[in-house]
Every structure is written in structure tokens, then in C-alpha cells.
Design an enzyme around this catalytic site. Structure first.
Site, PDB file in Angstrom:
ATOM      1  N   SER A  19      16.851  -1.888 -25.148  1.00  0.00           N
ATOM      2  CA  SER A  19      17.080  -3.308 -25.456  1.00  0.00           C
ATOM      3  C   SER A  19      16.623  -3.667 -26.878  1.00  0.00           C
ATOM      4  O   SER A  19      15.551  -3.253 -27.326  1.00  0.00           O
ATOM      5  CB  SER A  19      16.324  -4.188 -24.456  1.00  0.00           C
ATOM      6  OG  SER A  19      16.408  -5.540 -24.858  1.00  0.00           O
ATOM      7  N   LYS A  70      21.263 -10.109 -13.400  1.00  0.00           N
ATOM      8  CA  LYS A  70      21.663 -11.460 -13.809  1.00  0.00           C
ATOM      9  C   LYS A  70      21.998 -12.370 -12.627  1.00  0.00           C
ATOM     10  O   LYS A  70      21.803 -13.579 -12.702  1.00  0.00           O
ATOM     11  CB  LYS A  70      22.838 -11.397 -14.790  1.00  0.00           C
ATOM     12  CG  LYS A  70      22.430 -10.873 -16.167  1.00  0.00           C
ATOM     13  CD  LYS A  70      23.577 -10.935 -17.157  1.00  0.00           C
ATOM     14  CE  LYS A  70      23.097 -10.560 -18.548  1.00  0.00           C
ATOM     15  NZ  LYS A  70      24.125 -10.746 -19.581  1.00  0.00           N
ATOM     16  N   ASN A  91      20.874 -15.272 -17.854  1.00  0.00           N
ATOM     17  CA  ASN A  91      20.340 -14.301 -18.818  1.00  0.00           C
ATOM     18  C   ASN A  91      19.056 -14.793 -19.474  1.00  0.00           C
ATOM     19  O   ASN A  91      18.488 -14.112 -20.320  1.00  0.00           O
ATOM     20  CB  ASN A  91      21.388 -13.924 -19.883  1.00  0.00           C
ATOM     21  CG  ASN A  91      21.562 -15.014 -20.924  1.00  0.00           C
ATOM     22  OD1 ASN A  91      21.309 -16.195 -20.657  1.00  0.00           O
ATOM     23  ND2 ASN A  91      22.009 -14.643 -22.110  1.00  0.00           N
ATOM     24  N   ASP A 106      24.921 -16.635 -23.127  1.00  0.00           N
ATOM     25  CA  ASP A 106      25.853 -15.671 -23.734  1.00  0.00           C
ATOM     26  C   ASP A 106      27.069 -16.361 -24.369  1.00  0.00           C
ATOM     27  O   ASP A 106      27.445 -16.055 -25.506  1.00  0.00           O
ATOM     28  CB  ASP A 106      26.343 -14.656 -22.694  1.00  0.00           C
ATOM     29  CG  ASP A 106      25.354 -13.519 -22.491  1.00  0.00           C
ATOM     30  OD1 ASP A 106      24.583 -13.222 -23.417  1.00  0.00           O
ATOM     31  OD2 ASP A 106      25.362 -12.920 -21.394  1.00  0.00           O
ATOM     32  N   ALA A 132      37.405  -9.206 -17.980  1.00  0.00           N
ATOM     33  CA  ALA A 132      37.091 -10.294 -17.051  1.00  0.00           C
ATOM     34  C   ALA A 132      35.751 -10.065 -16.358  1.00  0.00           C
ATOM     35  O   ALA A 132      35.508 -10.580 -15.273  1.00  0.00           O
ATOM     36  CB  ALA A 132      38.211 -10.431 -16.021  1.00  0.00           C
ATOM     37  N   GLY A 246      29.932  -7.818 -32.183  1.00  0.00           N
ATOM     38  CA  GLY A 246      29.147  -8.611 -31.236  1.00  0.00           C
ATOM     39  C   GLY A 246      27.717  -8.898 -31.653  1.00  0.00           C
ATOM     40  O   GLY A 246      26.961  -9.526 -30.896  1.00  0.00           O
TER      41      GLY A 246
HETATM   42  P1  NAP Z   1      31.511  -5.637 -17.061  1.00  0.00           P
HETATM   43  O1  NAP Z   1      31.004  -6.813 -16.314  1.00  0.00           O
HETATM   44  O2  NAP Z   1      31.305  -4.270 -16.491  1.00  0.00           O
HETATM   45  O3  NAP Z   1      33.101  -5.871 -17.306  1.00  0.00           O
HETATM   46  C1  NAP Z   1      33.844  -4.887 -17.916  1.00  0.00           C
HETATM   47  C2  NAP Z   1      35.282  -5.379 -18.116  1.00  0.00           C
HETATM   48  O4  NAP Z   1      35.967  -4.381 -18.874  1.00  0.00           O
HETATM   49  C3  NAP Z   1      36.072  -5.588 -16.844  1.00  0.00           C
HETATM   50  O5  NAP Z   1      36.959  -6.652 -17.032  1.00  0.00           O
HETATM   51  C4  NAP Z   1      36.814  -4.269 -16.691  1.00  0.00           C
HETATM   52  O6  NAP Z   1      38.071  -4.415 -16.043  1.00  0.00           O
HETATM   53  C5  NAP Z   1      37.083  -3.907 -18.122  1.00  0.00           C
HETATM   54  N1  NAP Z   1      37.165  -2.447 -18.268  1.00  0.00           N
HETATM   55  C6  NAP Z   1      36.170  -1.559 -18.090  1.00  0.00           C
HETATM   56  N2  NAP Z   1      36.616  -0.307 -18.302  1.00  0.00           N
HETATM   57  C7  NAP Z   1      37.933  -0.428 -18.596  1.00  0.00           C
HETATM   58  C8  NAP Z   1      38.959   0.504 -18.910  1.00  0.00           C
HETATM   59  N3  NAP Z   1      38.703   1.827 -18.937  1.00  0.00           N
HETATM   60  N4  NAP Z   1      40.190   0.038 -19.169  1.00  0.00           N
HETATM   61  C9  NAP Z   1      40.462  -1.300 -19.131  1.00  0.00           C
HETATM   62  N5  NAP Z   1      39.538  -2.225 -18.829  1.00  0.00           N
HETATM   63  C10 NAP Z   1      38.282  -1.795 -18.582  1.00  0.00           C
HETATM   64  O7  NAP Z   1      30.886  -5.568 -18.520  1.00  0.00           O
HETATM   65  P2  NAP Z   1      30.293  -6.787 -19.363  1.00  0.00           P
HETATM   66  O8  NAP Z   1      28.853  -6.964 -19.041  1.00  0.00           O
HETATM   67  O9  NAP Z   1      31.210  -7.936 -19.245  1.00  0.00           O
HETATM   68  O10 NAP Z   1      30.333  -6.188 -20.853  1.00  0.00           O
HETATM   69  C11 NAP Z   1      31.566  -6.004 -21.533  1.00  0.00           C
HETATM   70  C12 NAP Z   1      31.288  -5.649 -22.985  1.00  0.00           C
HETATM   71  O11 NAP Z   1      30.664  -6.742 -23.643  1.00  0.00           O
HETATM   72  C13 NAP Z   1      30.354  -4.456 -23.176  1.00  0.00           C
HETATM   73  O12 NAP Z   1      30.822  -3.678 -24.230  1.00  0.00           O
HETATM   74  C14 NAP Z   1      29.035  -5.090 -23.558  1.00  0.00           C
HETATM   75  O13 NAP Z   1      28.257  -4.251 -24.391  1.00  0.00           O
HETATM   76  C15 NAP Z   1      29.508  -6.301 -24.329  1.00  0.00           C
HETATM   77  N6  NAP Z   1      28.529  -7.389 -24.350  1.00  0.00           N
HETATM   78  C16 NAP Z   1      28.089  -7.840 -25.562  1.00  0.00           C
HETATM   79  C17 NAP Z   1      27.181  -8.875 -25.616  1.00  0.00           C
HETATM   80  C18 NAP Z   1      26.700  -9.360 -26.956  1.00  0.00           C
HETATM   81  O14 NAP Z   1      25.700 -10.102 -27.024  1.00  0.00           O
HETATM   82  N7  NAP Z   1      27.366  -9.010 -28.038  1.00  0.00           N
HETATM   83  C19 NAP Z   1      26.708  -9.480 -24.437  1.00  0.00           C
HETATM   84  C20 NAP Z   1      27.188  -9.004 -23.212  1.00  0.00           C
HETATM   85  C21 NAP Z   1      28.096  -7.950 -23.180  1.00  0.00           C
HETATM   86  P3  NAP Z   1      38.245  -4.398 -14.428  1.00  0.00           P
HETATM   87  O15 NAP Z   1      38.033  -5.808 -13.980  1.00  0.00           O
HETATM   88  O16 NAP Z   1      39.624  -3.916 -14.247  1.00  0.00           O
HETATM   89  O17 NAP Z   1      37.192  -3.434 -13.920  1.00  0.00           O
END
Ligand code: NAP
Length: 286
Positions: A19, A70, A91, A106, A132, A246
Site C-alpha cells: 500500500s 470495503k 474506503n 474514490d 463495472a 490513476g
Molecule cells: P474489480 O472490482 O475486480 O473489477 C474489475 C473489472 O474489470 C470488472 O468489471 C471485470 O469485468 C473487468 N475485468 C477484469 N478482468 C478482465 C478481463 N480479462 N477482460 C475484460 N474485463 C475484465 O476491480 P476494481 O477494484 O474495480 O479495480 C479496477 C482497476 O482500478 C484496477 O486496476 C485497480 O488497480 C484500479 N483502481 C485504481 C484506483 C486509484 O486510486 N487510482 C482505485 C481503485 C482501483 P467482469 O465484470 O466481467 O468480471
């Protein structure tokens, strides 16, 4: 120097040792001259309510909450903000007297990053969000509230897309990959680009969208910050588009937590500088 008066904030998560939150918050407290300190606690899945009870008993003033806790912390709290309630995800936890209040910073973090760092006002913009999951849900709600003309959710699986689009109200709908071409702002909220997702046949991970669909004037935002330039952002830059990672969202969601906990304005420059240095160090040691 820590003393008997030092106030404590911390992050709970699993895994948590990667983290960047301790780096961001300790830099902020130091720059502002506040007698606060920030730690990281590795909390196993299933133990989130016990960890929150421990924080309550110890008088910890602020908790950040990351994966996988979360949603699990919610029953341990007295109150949720409307964002946290709608998203079913917290968060940031603040202590208000003897009550613990759950926030979700977020989405506001992304909107602030675009407004403050990029000068991008989302009002009237057509936005496509790819993904999503938890991050997508948070940003969809905040982008819609920021006055976007439309928020189109493009996701691999249809049902999460429907649930996520519902968070954006009347301006949001589920769309298809072709909708990217009509957007002013395109947001990748999938992990595709972190280098962590490799197809079963050993092929490199695909891009979250076909860069051929990107066109003049668009702003491309990737919620990923490590690596700082994902293949999607590189493709956007190659087309001369504005490409934003990000990191700003990470800093600004922390800035919201800082305001909630301390009631003071965060030292944003110190927070950004600390996290950039930490990521550069991480990239060197990769
Ligand atoms: P999550 O809840 O696991 O959601 C992942 C999403 O990506 C789902 O919609 C999933 O689709 C899709 N996905 C995963 N693998 C895929 C693939 N191989 N092909 C197509 N779609 C795929 O993850 P999250 O927590 O939302 O995080 C998503 C991203 O945001 C990560 O990279 C994370 O590091 C980043 N993030 C950044 C911040 C920041 O402060 N910058 C904060 C939070 C998260 P399905 O619904 O079909 O499974």
C-alpha cells in the site's frame, strides 16, 4: 517524533504491504506539521469487523479500508455517507465522537484529479467507463453527479454492467465497445494494463478497448497507476490524445480522507511528490 499525544490513522487490507497510503499520509502529516502518524495493518479476510472494533477501542482517528474489506466493515459502523451506502463499499472511516462513519472517497478522488490536475470539468461531457467493478461503480456515480451528459458503461459481463450503470442515474446506460468512439472522456476501470492479467494461452494481456476506436479530442483516463504508462495510455498518446493515469485519483481520494479526519486542507504537492518518488523506486526494483 511520536509521543503520547500523537493521533493515529491506518489502513486495513489484505494484502496491504504494497500500500502507498502510509507514504502519502505520513508525507502529508509531516508537510503540514500535524502530530499524526499513519500505519498499515494486515487484516485477514473475515476479520474486518474485529479490526474496526479494535480501532474503536484504541481510539484510532481514521481508518482507510482496502481490498477485501470495503463491504465487510459496513456492519461495524454506525453511519454511512450516501455514496458509501449506494456503493455498498467504504474506503475511509472517520470517528465522530463515539460514532464511526463510513465514507467512499474514490469517485470524488477521480473527479478532483481531473478538475484540479488536468483542468477538466466533466459537466456536459460524454463519458465511457470500461469496467463495472468496485472502482468503476465509484467513478460512475461521481462522474454522473459532476454533471456528465452521459455515462456509458462497457463491461465484459452484462449483469455487473447493469448494476453499475444504475448508480449513474438517468444519464447512465450500458453500452458496447463501439460507444468509445462517441465519447469525450474514456475511463479504463479494469485491471487490464497492470501486466497482471495473462491469457491462459500465455499471450500478453489484451487492452481494455481497441485503440482504433479512439479519436481526436478525447481524454483517456486509466485508473491504473503502476505502471505509470499502460499500453492503453501509450496508444492514446501515440494518437496525440491527453492520457491520464490513476495516480491523481489515488492522491485525491487520500486528500478527501485527510480533510475528513483533520478538517484541514491537505498539502497536495507533498502528497503527490511522495507517491511519485515511491512509485519510481518501485519501478526501479521491479
Ligand atoms: P474489480 O472490482 O475486480 O473489477 C474489475 C473489472 O474489470 C470488472 O468489471 C471485470 O469485468 C473487468 N475485468 C477484469 N478482468 C478482465 C478481463 N480479462 N477482460 C475484460 N474485463 C475484465 O476491480 P476494481 O477494484 O474495480 O479495480 C479496477 C482497476 O482500478 C484496477 O486496476 C485497480 O488497480 C484500479 N483502481 C485504481 C484506483 C486509484 O486510486 N487510482 C482505485 C481503485 C482501483 P467482469 O465484470 O466481467 O468480471
Amino acid at each position: 517524533m511520536l509521543s503520547a499525544r500523537t493521533r493515529l490513522a491506518a489502513v486495513i487490507g489484505h494484502p496491504v504491504r504494497h500500500s502507498l497510503s502510509p507514504t502519502i499520509f505520513n508525507a502529508a502529516f509531516e508537510a503540514a506539521g500535524l502530530d499524526w502518524a499513519y500505519a498499515a495493518f494486515e487484516v485477514a479476510e473475515g476479520n474486518a469487523p474485529t479490526a474496526v472494533a479494535g480501532a474503536r477501542a484504541l481510539g484510532i482517528d481514521g481508518l482507510s479500508v482496502t481490498m477485501p474489506h470495503k463491504a465487510a466493515v459496513i456492519p461495524a459502523l454506525e453511519e454511512l455517507t450516501p455514496d458509501a451506502e449506494a456503493l455498498g463499499a467504504v474506503n475511509c472511516i472517520a470517528r465522530v465522537g463515539d460514532r464511526l462513519v463510513g465514507h467512499n472517497t474514490d469517485g470524488p478522488g477521480l473527479v478532483d484529479a481531473l478538475a484540479v490536475d488536468e483542468g477538466l470539468d466533466l459537466s456536459g461531457r460524454r463519458v465511457v467507463v470500461v469496467g463495472a467493478g468496485g472502482a468503476a461503480r465509484a467513478v460512475i456515480r461521481s462522474i454522473a453527479r459532476a454533471g456528465a451528459a452521459s455515462v456509458v458503461v462497457v463491461n465484459r459481463s452484462p449483469e455487473p454492467a447493469e448494476r453499475a450503470a444504475a448508480l449513474g442515474g438517468a444519464v447512465a446506460r450500458v453500452g458496447r465497445p463501439e460507444d468509445v468512439a462517441e465519447a469525450d472522456v474514456v475511463v479504463n476501470a479494469t485491471p487490464l494494463g497492470m501486466g497482471a492479467v495473462t491469457a491462459l494461452d500465455g499471450q500478453p494481456e489484451p487492452l481494455p478497448l481497441d485503440p482504433e476506436r479512439l479519436g481526436a479530442g478525447q481524454v483517456v483516463v486509466d485508473l491504473i497507476y503502476h505502471p505509470p504508462v499502460t499500453p492503453l495510455l501509450a496508444a492514446a498518446r501515440a494518437k496525440g490524445l491527453v492520457a491520464v493515469n490513476g495516480l491523481g485519483m489515488l492522491v485525491h481520494q487520500a486528500a478527501h480522507a485527510y480533510r475528513i479526519w483533520t478538517q484541514e486542507e491537505p498539502p497536495l504537492a507533498a502528497m503527490s511528490a511522495a507517491v511519485v518518488a515511491a512509485l519510481e523506486e518501485r519501478t526501479r526494483s521491479d
